[in-house]
Write an enzyme that holds these catalytic residues in place. Structure first.
Site, PDB file in Angstrom:
ATOM      1  N   ASP A   1      -4.581   3.491  14.134  1.00  0.00           N
ATOM      2  CA  ASP A   1      -3.467   4.207  13.118  1.00  0.00           C
ATOM      3  C   ASP A   1      -4.027   5.680  13.005  1.00  0.00           C
ATOM      4  OD1 ASP A   1      -5.585   3.774  11.416  1.00  0.00           O
ATOM      5  OD2 ASP A   1      -4.532   2.169  10.314  1.00  0.00           O
TER       6      ASP A   1
ATOM      7  N   ARG B   1       0.806  -1.011  -0.125  1.00  0.00           N
ATOM      8  CA  ARG B   1       0.090   0.081  -0.068  1.00  0.00           C
ATOM      9  C   ARG B   1       0.828   1.047  -0.160  1.00  0.00           C
ATOM     10  NH1 ARG B   1      -4.824   1.484   4.060  1.00  0.00           N
ATOM     11  NH2 ARG B   1      -3.212   1.323   5.684  1.00  0.00           N
TER      12      ARG B   1
END
Length: 539
Positions: free
Chosen positions: A449, A168
């Site tokens: 996160d 990613r």
């Protein structure tokens, strides 16, 4: 180690480079990055400007709808996405996490089908994190990533095929300030994609898979079109057939939810589906409509996957993907095992099981976990209810989702002081870790996160902006928010090791919770604190 100036005219590398980095920052790889920048950066910047214009329209009261100009794409049943690529037919459990060497080994040793190696939300983009991550993936693909830390050895297992690797890259809005071309920093997206693809595409193909990617935080099909153009140039450049690259798009913005068909269409030769990025999606929902009092949401804990706007989003995503023959991936289970409290751990794991059961029954083809210990739970559920490699055959023709469904804010729940303090703790905890170069932080047995930190600060901003009242009868104004912020910062700092960055995090966070200034992304707001480009020297 030294900063370096490459022999390629106009390119400077302003971060420290050691011998391991040099195998990644080769002359040919650097030339490829420069080509990507010079070809695509102006389009990228124009698309980011388009985001600003669209936000101004929403701020003036515009409600989103499906695009009339692309109706012909949505209503055409003839076109499909690419068939599943090798290693991506069965993706029932995917583990996600940053690209540090320990995580890479542990993830690839997990009992999962794929590993999403993350240069984005779970990684703080220090130069060392980004370039070391490239080294770690380069080594892992070649099965030379084993290492020793103290008395413990980390080795890739050899008793079975390893999970398929998916990288990613960072979103279009982020830059890599340590790598400049013609005096401009390169896009973080192009930097992450370019180095990984250039060095590993052929090696991955030789090992039976291919160069596969997750694409985050896109806001329109035009941004997907840009990625498709990047893919075509990249494949042509090294002589691979177009369509070799495959990309799964995270639908984690409310604007992208109205363009799912169009996003798959733009990437159709390279598409491997869409993913429900749940926390970023909630963040985007609040962010885009933050000026509208009709979009005020209750405590984060009340905004579950079953509330109307989230349920509509999931159902539309699954129907859209399966209609186009591509995977519909589920969301993250962020729980961490609670080793010192078996009873609480049982409750947490049962919640994971219920979440995965909801996903597989809805028609998802796979799901995410943040910790290897959750893989067995997710696998058990998907193996039982999805005996086939995927359920692309489940077309969900019963689903009909309207624009009003995607914007339905009928969310039961209240706003409480406890909810405010939890948001402050998550935001401060994540920002403090990020300022130390750590991109995912365990808080209350959840792996938090950037996405969850963004939800936290956006809710706080929204509540102050609209002067809402808590369930306890307290008006949430600027003074109240700042007082609670300082209380939480002092409490967290007092329990943390010396040298922690809670007060610095609090100073940044204070600018984001008063209903006034609102940074586009926390990561953009904080980036200068963890990036310190130097002056280039000769290599």
């Amino acid at each position: 180690m030294t900063t370096v100036e490459t022999q390629l005219q106009g390119v400077s590398i302003l971060g420290s480079v050691n011998n391991e980095h040099r195998k990644i920052l080769t002359k040919d790889a650097v030339a490829f990055l420069a080509l990507l920048h010079r070809t695509f950066n102006s389009t990228r910047k124009a698309l980011l400007e388009r985001r600003i214009v669209r936000q101004a329209e929403i701020d003036r009261g515009l409600l989103l709808d499906f695009l009339p100009e692309t109706k012909h794409i949505r209503e055409n049943d003839a076109w499909k996405g690419a068939p599943p690529a090798p290693g991506l037919v069965d993706r029932r459990v995917e583990i996600t996490g940053p690209t540090d060497r320990k995580m890479v080994v542990n993830a690839l040793n997990s009992d999962v089908w794929t590993y999403m190696a993350d240069f984005e939300d779970s990684s703080a983009p220090t130069w060392e994190n980004m370039i070391n991550g490239q080294v770690n993936l380069y080594d892992a693909i070649r099965r030379q990533v084993d290492f020793k830390q103290g008395n413990k050895e980390y080795k890739l297992r050899t008793d079975r095929t390893l999970p398929t690797l998916i990288a990613r890259a960072r979103g279009w809005h982020l830059e890599e300030k340590h790598f400049t071309v013609d005096g401009e920093p390169i896009s973080g997206s192009l930097f992450d994609f370019g180095l990984y693809f250039f060095h590993n595409a052929r090696e991955l193909i030789s090992r039976g898979t291919g160069p596969y990617f997750y694409l985050p935080k896109m806001e329109s099909h035009l941004e997907a079109r840009l990625w498709n153009d990047v893919f075509n140039l990249a494949q042509d450049y090294i002589g691979l057939p177009r369509g070799t690259i495959r990309a799964t798009v995270l639908i984690e913005t409310i604007t992208a939810a109205f363009e799912m068909d169009e996003i798959i269409y733009e990437l159709r030769d390279h598409s491997s589906g869409l993913n429900c990025g749940r926390w970023d999606y909630i963040f985007s929902f609040i962010k885009k409509f933050r000026q509208n009092p009709n979009f005020v949401l209750p405590d984060r804990s009340a905004v579950t996957m079953t509330v109307p706007f989230m349920d509509a989003y999931v159902r539309l995503l699954i129907k859209t993907c399966h209609r186009r023959g591509v995977h519909a991936m589920g969301g993250m289970a962020a729980q961490i095992p609670i080793k010192d409290d078996p009873q609480a751990n049982d409750v947490a794991m049962e919640n994971v099981r219920k979440d995965k059961l909801r996903e597989v029954r809805a028609g998802h083809d796979g799901t995410w976990v943040a910790h290897p210990a959750l893989a067995s739970i997710a696998s058990e559920v998907f193996n039982k209810y999805m005996p086939t490699p995927n359920q692309l055959f489940n077309r969900r023709e019963d689903v009909h989702v309207t624009a009003n469904d995607l914007l339905n804010t009928n969310v039961p729940g209240s706003i409480t002081e406890d909810g405010i303090r939890k948001n402050l703790n998550i935001g401060l905890g994540y920002m403090e870790g990020w300022l130390r170069g750590v991109g995912c932080i365990p808080i209350n047995y959840l792996m938090e996160d950037a996405a969850t930190a963004e939800v936290s600060r956006s809710q706080l901003w929204q509540w102050v902006r609209h002067n809402v009242t808590t369930a306890e009868g307290k008006r949430i104004d600027k003074a109240y928010a700042l007082r609670l912020l300082q209380e939480q910062a002092e409490s967290l700092a007092s329990k943390a090791p010396k040298g922690n960055k809670y007060q610095l995090a609090a100073r940044y966070f204070a600018s984001q919770v008063t209903g006034e200034d609102y940074a586009d992304f926390l990561t953009s707001l904080l980036y200068n604190e963890i990036s310190s480009p130097g002056n280039a020297a000769k290599l």
